[in-house]
Design a protein around this motif. Structure first.
Motif, PDB file in Angstrom:
ATOM      1  N   PHE A  45      48.633  34.690  46.718  1.00  0.00           N
ATOM      2  CA  PHE A  45      47.437  35.369  46.216  1.00  0.00           C
ATOM      3  C   PHE A  45      47.760  36.113  44.911  1.00  0.00           C
ATOM      4  O   PHE A  45      46.993  36.056  43.937  1.00  0.00           O
ATOM      5  CB  PHE A  45      46.904  36.343  47.270  1.00  0.00           C
ATOM      6  N   LEU A  80      38.951  47.831  45.142  1.00  0.00           N
ATOM      7  CA  LEU A  80      38.611  46.818  46.143  1.00  0.00           C
ATOM      8  C   LEU A  80      39.689  46.700  47.218  1.00  0.00           C
ATOM      9  O   LEU A  80      39.609  45.851  48.079  1.00  0.00           O
ATOM     10  CB  LEU A  80      38.419  45.464  45.467  1.00  0.00           C
ATOM     11  N   ALA A 101      44.124  52.017  50.375  1.00  0.00           N
ATOM     12  CA  ALA A 101      43.707  50.738  49.810  1.00  0.00           C
ATOM     13  C   ALA A 101      43.296  49.781  50.924  1.00  0.00           C
ATOM     14  O   ALA A 101      42.288  49.080  50.826  1.00  0.00           O
ATOM     15  CB  ALA A 101      44.847  50.144  48.984  1.00  0.00           C
ATOM     16  N   LYS A 102      44.065  49.771  51.997  1.00  0.00           N
ATOM     17  CA  LYS A 102      43.774  48.887  53.120  1.00  0.00           C
ATOM     18  C   LYS A 102      42.435  49.259  53.760  1.00  0.00           C
ATOM     19  O   LYS A 102      41.612  48.382  54.063  1.00  0.00           O
ATOM     20  CB  LYS A 102      44.910  49.004  54.137  1.00  0.00           C
ATOM     21  N   ARG A 108      39.884  50.781  52.361  1.00  0.00           N
ATOM     22  CA  ARG A 108      38.789  50.383  51.460  1.00  0.00           C
ATOM     23  C   ARG A 108      38.540  48.885  51.555  1.00  0.00           C
ATOM     24  O   ARG A 108      37.408  48.428  51.602  1.00  0.00           O
ATOM     25  CB  ARG A 108      39.134  50.741  50.009  1.00  0.00           C
ATOM     26  N   ASN A 109      39.660  48.147  51.532  1.00  0.00           N
ATOM     27  CA  ASN A 109      39.536  46.692  51.511  1.00  0.00           C
ATOM     28  C   ASN A 109      38.855  46.167  52.783  1.00  0.00           C
ATOM     29  O   ASN A 109      38.064  45.229  52.745  1.00  0.00           O
ATOM     30  CB  ASN A 109      40.932  46.074  51.361  1.00  0.00           C
ATOM     31  N   LEU A 137      37.412  37.938  45.898  1.00  0.00           N
ATOM     32  CA  LEU A 137      38.568  38.828  45.738  1.00  0.00           C
ATOM     33  C   LEU A 137      38.872  39.723  46.962  1.00  0.00           C
ATOM     34  O   LEU A 137      40.023  39.738  47.433  1.00  0.00           O
ATOM     35  CB  LEU A 137      38.365  39.664  44.474  1.00  0.00           C
ATOM     36  N   PRO A 138      37.873  40.452  47.519  1.00  0.00           N
ATOM     37  CA  PRO A 138      38.208  41.320  48.659  1.00  0.00           C
ATOM     38  C   PRO A 138      38.801  40.552  49.841  1.00  0.00           C
ATOM     39  O   PRO A 138      39.704  41.034  50.509  1.00  0.00           O
ATOM     40  CB  PRO A 138      36.862  41.953  49.021  1.00  0.00           C
ATOM     41  N   GLU A 150      40.372  37.613  49.682  1.00  0.00           N
ATOM     42  CA  GLU A 150      41.701  37.114  49.305  1.00  0.00           C
ATOM     43  C   GLU A 150      42.745  38.227  49.426  1.00  0.00           C
ATOM     44  O   GLU A 150      43.877  37.978  49.817  1.00  0.00           O
ATOM     45  CB  GLU A 150      41.684  36.565  47.879  1.00  0.00           C
ATOM     46  N   LEU A 151      42.321  39.433  49.095  1.00  0.00           N
ATOM     47  CA  LEU A 151      43.238  40.572  49.237  1.00  0.00           C
ATOM     48  C   LEU A 151      43.651  40.770  50.691  1.00  0.00           C
ATOM     49  O   LEU A 151      44.751  41.230  50.973  1.00  0.00           O
ATOM     50  CB  LEU A 151      42.556  41.851  48.728  1.00  0.00           C
TER      51      LEU A 151
END
Lengths: 843, 233
Positions: free
Chosen positions: A6, A294, B81-82, B84-85, B109-110, B112-113
């Protein structure tokens, strides 16, 4: 999707529309690595070639040479070697070419035996390499033959004898191309030399004895066990190993300069990498904040850009290595006239591997500095564009990177300079410069904030205020431009010092012809001849040759055995060429003591010495100096020291006797004159060679011209190499100023929107950039002057003489370039409607 | 219904020119799952600061925020971060799409993160849902403002967030386009059962939410249920 794939995908996607922004980054790497690979490749090839060719360059296993014949006892020792022997006598002389009725200054090499034992004399036809060894035959330098339209079978007169030219000489053994253009070589055999009549008292002849030993014989060991014996003689005894060492030493100057260029290109490349990545990350700050918003972790965000930079860096390094490989093939062609060997133009694998690793490591380390800042980009930026990132107290990772940069720079500079001390000094200089520049910029910001003149107009106030307003880039720009300027200017100053040190005196009103080897009884006829050509006799000097036998109460033999001896061997061992007079010449200044006349038999003899020679002998006023004047021991005392001006090409003497002492000693005369034009010179020279074949005529104008040609070539090469650093420096400058572009753009757009005219925007930006340019370039130049002073004094051991005009010129140019690039960056704001610019920047 | 966001005695101070500046003072809010809330107030009242703190984008000077039962203060950057994601969606006034990614890549994107593979199908479905089926491979610079915000909506909902923060979502759009985006946002919110918190100046937009919190000078001056919201929606 695995985490790494990724990250790879995101790195690829993110870079897709931004690769052009990394052009500066790529250019810095490519130029830095290309210079490193090319220069190191050339250096390694040169060293390899010298090591391989040393035996061929010496032509023998052992060579003994000096400016007088070896003493019989020394010769006996040398001849005890189980070896094949050869002998060579070499002198500068005049030759006469009947075919063109012209004369030519030559380097005459008379050989006895089968020299060279290793390598071959390049001759055309090849049989001429042997046929010149018997009878009145000569092997003549091909450039001389070409110049005078000679072919094998033609004649050339050397001294009193006419020689038949057997063939063209491709290059004298161990000689350097550029030198042969001053005095082309001619090979003859020793028996013929005797009959030329050129060997006269006072003739300047170099005597060499060559030996080829069986492979099983250890000539190094043999020489080492007789070291002290050879030390006390004026003979220079050289083996293949010595020649390797001497050649490597002789080329250390060239090596030093090329290394300096490589270091400069590398350092500028480092600055270029750091500042271009900083620009890139700055332009990416919003994207990074969004990714963080994000849910991307700080480490992941860092990795996305680290992957991008590493891959592009790797590509840059590979392109740089390839460019270096191409470039290194040019260097041997540029330098071929100055090298005694033909340097291979294949790239050195060691240089490629070093260039690759050094380039890649430096790229990664210097990119890491701005890249670690990514971890500190807050996701809050998505909500507030003017958000200031909070600085944590100590960023250990950043300090670890500083440590890694410091260590790697030390290692690379150590590799390049071969000295750990030099590496530390370089890094310390960089650190001090950094601290100085960063400190100065902080001071500037404070001073401007406090003391900005309130009565200046809007334009100046606005321009200067930009330097301390929030988010200003003053410190970053000052450090990058200042460092770039310092490095580049140091190189240019050193270049000019190196060039000045090799450049010779002006031709101007100086004498341009020296005639030497004149026997005393020939003098009056020669003067007549000179006057018949309406030429002045500027100097008429008697010369007596002698050896130094002792000084300060000890004999030379005692001194040579004394390990505490402070005198230089070259000074004590040389055959002294001495004149006598009771005056000081125009080129001299009596700096201490006095000139004391000789009072006749029984009186002490007082001599004066040149200061350089006195320093080399470590003697002073009142000290005793004993000479052996052709068998007669003569005790003298030093009464005065003379400083000799070397700008004049006339004769100069380290030792001057008073009149009345040497008048009756065997001597020869030197006559110095000046010819007004080439025609008179040529006619006069021809007449002298015909009437006095033993007299050597040195035409200084031709020599000066040849030396100037050589110097032009040298300066071309130096400038060619400096272009690398200049290009990298320009990239650094562009990167630094692009840093400020993002900051100024929106402000300028806003000013445009509220009605500022194009002219006002231009003047505001010009004020800011001119101030930044002046201060950073000024500081950089200051640092350069100090650092080049230390390098000149302590590393090059040369006189530090700086010409201020070029330095001023560099400074003004840098300020102008700073302003021009700054204005170029703002061209969008000036030429387009504000909204269009905003849209373009946002996309 | 359970609490999704709990704000207790929240204070936020900044240093401004060497002087402390109090942006938020003693804020207490409880928001339940599924609520739609508008935070309104004049400029400088602390709306955006409050939103940033609630969304785990910043640390308060004092007080505690509990998001989805997790206290935010003890979390490090990676844990935030986790959080939020997985559970949070965002919509910004200036769209905040990554300019070098296409519309579908921005939307994916979200997910895939999170390491989810095959997010394309879901992303295309969402882009279809916001009416951008034909714009899937376009870059943000090739889209209009309204279209960019619709891509941002698709991105905000792709991870099926428990709570969505919208900062002036129509602030950069004209009337019709803004209305279109608004209705899409509320529709998607209803479909996904997400808690919605909107920061806005726009009273019309605020009136469409179930609860309106008014801030003034860093303090809550009113916190009322909007009984007309169901009628408006």
């Amino acid at each position: 999707m695995s985490g790494f794939s990724f990250l790879l995908k995101t790195a690829y996607r993110d870079s897709r529309r931004n690769r052009a922004k990394l052009a500066l980054f790529m250019s810095s790497i490519i130029l830095g690595v290309a210079a490193l690979v090319a220069i190191n490749s050339f250096n390694y090839n040169l060293r390899k070639e010298i090591n391989r060719e040393a035996a061929t360059l010496l032509g023998a296993d052992l060579a003994a040479s000096g400016n007088r014949p070896a003493d019989p006892e020394i010769l006996q020792i040398l001849d005890s070697l189980p070896a094949e022997k050869a002998r060579e006598m070499e002198m500068l002389s005049m030759s006469y070419i009947p075919k063109t009725d012209e004369t030519q200054f030559i380097r005459l090499k008379a050989i006895e035996g089968n020299f060279p034992f290793y390598g071959k004399i390049k001759a055309d036809p090849s049989s001429a390499a042997q046929s010149f060894r018997t009878g009145r035959s000569a092997l003549v330098d091909e450039s001389l033959m070409l110049q005078h339209g000679l072919i094998p079978g033609d004649s050339i007169k050397i001294g009193k004898i006419m020689f038949e030219i057997k063939g063209r000489l491709g290059g004298a053994i161990g000689s350097i191309g550029a030198v042969s253009s001053v005095a082309p070589a001619i090979y003859i055999n020793i028996e013929s030399l005797d009959s030329t009549g050129l060997i006269q008292p006072g003739s300047l002849i170099n005597y060499a004895y060559y030996y080829k030993v069986p492979e099983s014989f250890d000539v190094e060991k043999w020489k080492a066990s007789r070291k002290i014996l050879f030390r006390s003689e004026s003979l220079r005894v050289e083996t293949v190993e010595d020649r390797k060492e001497n050649l490597n030493q002789a080329f250390s100057f060239l090596n030093y300069f090329l290394n300096l260029v490589a270091i400069v290109a590398l350092l500028l490349g480092c600055i270029g990498v750091a500042s271009s990545v900083m620009i890139y990350i700055k332009s990416k700050a919003n994207s990074i904040a969004l990714l963080r918003c994000l849910g991307m972790r700080p480490g992941q965000a860092f990795l996305v850009y680290f992957i991008q930079i590493s891959i592009l860096g790797l590509a840059g390094v590979i392109i740089g290595v390839l460019a270096g490989v191409i470039l290194q093939s040019v260097l041997p062609l540029l330098l071929k006239d100055f090298l005694p060997v033909q340097v291979d133009i294949s790239a050195s694998p060691r240089a490629i591997i070093e260039g690759f690793f050094v380039g890649f490591t430096v790229t990664i380390l210097f990119s890491l500095l701005p890249l670690v800042g990514i971890r500190k980009i807050s996701p809050l930026r998505t909500l507030r564009t003017s958000f200031d990132e909070e600085e944590s107290k100590i960023d250990y990772l950043r300090w670890a990177i500083y440590g890694a940069i410091f260590t790697s720079l030390i290692i690379f500079l150590w590799l390049l300079t071969g000295s750990i001390m030099a590496a530390f000094i370089y890094v310390a200089a960089i650190l001090i410069s950094y601290i100085l520049l960063a400190g100065l910029s902080m001071l500037l910001i404070r001073l401007l904030r406090k003391f900005i003149p309130t009565n200046t107009g809007f334009i100046t106030k606005q321009g200067l205020s930009n330097l301390f307003r929030p988010d200003n880039q003053t410190q970053t720009i000052m450090v990058t431009i200042g460092m770039g300027t310092a490095v580049l200017t140091t190189l240019l100053i050193l270049q000019s010092i190196l060039l000045n040190n090799v450049s010779l005196m002006d031709e101007g009103k100086q004498p341009n012809m020296i005639l030497y080897g004149i026997e005393t009884h020939q003098m009056s006829d020669l003067k007549e001849l000179t006057k018949s050509y309406k030429l002045p006799v500027i100097q008429e000097v008697p010369v007596v040759t002698m050896k130094i036998d002792g000084w300060k109460g000890k004999s030379k033999i005692q001194w040579m055995a004394d390990s505490t001896m402070t005198s230089k061997r070259w000074a004590a061992n040389r055959e002294a060429r001495v004149t006598y007079r009771d005056t000081i010449s125009d080129d001299e200044k009596l700096v201490s003591g006095s000139i004391r006349k000789y009072g006749g038999a029984g009186d002490s003899i007082f001599v004066t010495l040149g200061t350089t020679f006195a320093e080399a002998m470590d003697v002073g006023i009142g000290d005793e100096l004993v000479f052996n004047v052709q068998g007669t021991r003569m005790v003298t005392y030093i009464s005065g020291l003379r400083e000799i001006q070397f700008r004049n090409l006339s004769t100069r003497f380290f030792i001057v006797f008073p009149t009345g002492v040497l008048d009756e000693a065997p001597q020869f005369q030197v006559l110095v004159t000046k010819t007004p034009d080439n025609t008179t010179m040529s006619a006069y020279r021809g007449a002298v060679v015909k009437a006095f074949p033993n007299v050597s005529v040195v035409d200084l104008t031709t020599i000066l011209q040849s030396v100037n040609d050589i110097l032009n070539k040298v300066s071309f090469i130096i400038r060619f190499m400096a272009i690398f650093s200049l290009l990298t420096g320009l990239i650094v400058l562009i990167s630094s100023l692009t840093l400020s572009k993002y900051q100024r753009l929106k402000e300028s757009i806003l000013l445009r929107t509220i009605g500022a005219t194009r002219n006002q925007i231009v003047r505001i930006n010009a004020t800011e950039y001119a101030f930044l340019g002046t201060l950073s370039a000024g500081t950089g130049v200051g640092i350069a002057v100090i650092s080049s002073f230390f390098v000149t004094k302590f590393q090059l051991e040369l006189e530090f003489a700086i010409s201020w005009w070029p330095v001023l010129w560099i400074m003004v140019s840098l300020i102008l370039i700073t302003v021009i690039i700054g204005m170029f960056n703002s061209r969008d704001v000036i030429n387009n409607p504000p909204l269009e610019v905003l849209r373009k920047e946002d996309s | 219904m359970s609490l999704i966001l709990k704000v207790e005695d929240l204070n936020m101070n900044y240093n401004s020119g060497g002087r402390p500046l109090s942006v938020l003072q003693s804020i207490n809010i409880n928001i339940e799952e599924g609520e739609t809330v508008a935070i309104t107030g004049p400029s400088g009242s602390g709306k955006t600061t409050l939103m940033g703190l609630c969304a785990a984008l910043d640390n308060p000077s004092s007080g505690e925020i509990t998001l989805l039962g997790t206290k935010i203060s003890p979390l490090n950057e990676d844990e935030r971060a986790k959080l939020r994601n997985r559970y949070v969606g965002f919509i910004f006034q200036n769209f905040q799409l990554l300019p070098s990614l296409t519309a579908i890549e921005n939307v994916m994107l979200p997910l895939e993160l999170q390491g989810v593979s095959g997010a394309e199908k879901e992303a295309v479905q969402l882009l279809e849902r916001v009416g951008l089926k034909d714009r899937v491979t376009h870059y943000p610079s090739q889209l209009s403002g309204g279209e960019q915000q619709r891509v941002a909506l698709a991105r905000a909902f792709i991870n099926k967030p428990k709570i969505l923060f919208a900062d002036e979502p129509t602030g950069n759009l004209d009337g019709d386009t803004g209305a279109n985006v608004e209705s899409l946002m509320f529709d998607l919110n209803k479909d996904f059962g997400t808690t919605l918190i909107i920061v806005t100046h726009n009273p019309e937009l605020a009136s469409k939410t179930g609860r309106i919190i008014k801030l003034k000078s860093g303090q809550i001056v009113s916190d009322v249920k909007n009984i007309l919201s169901n009628i408006a929606n």
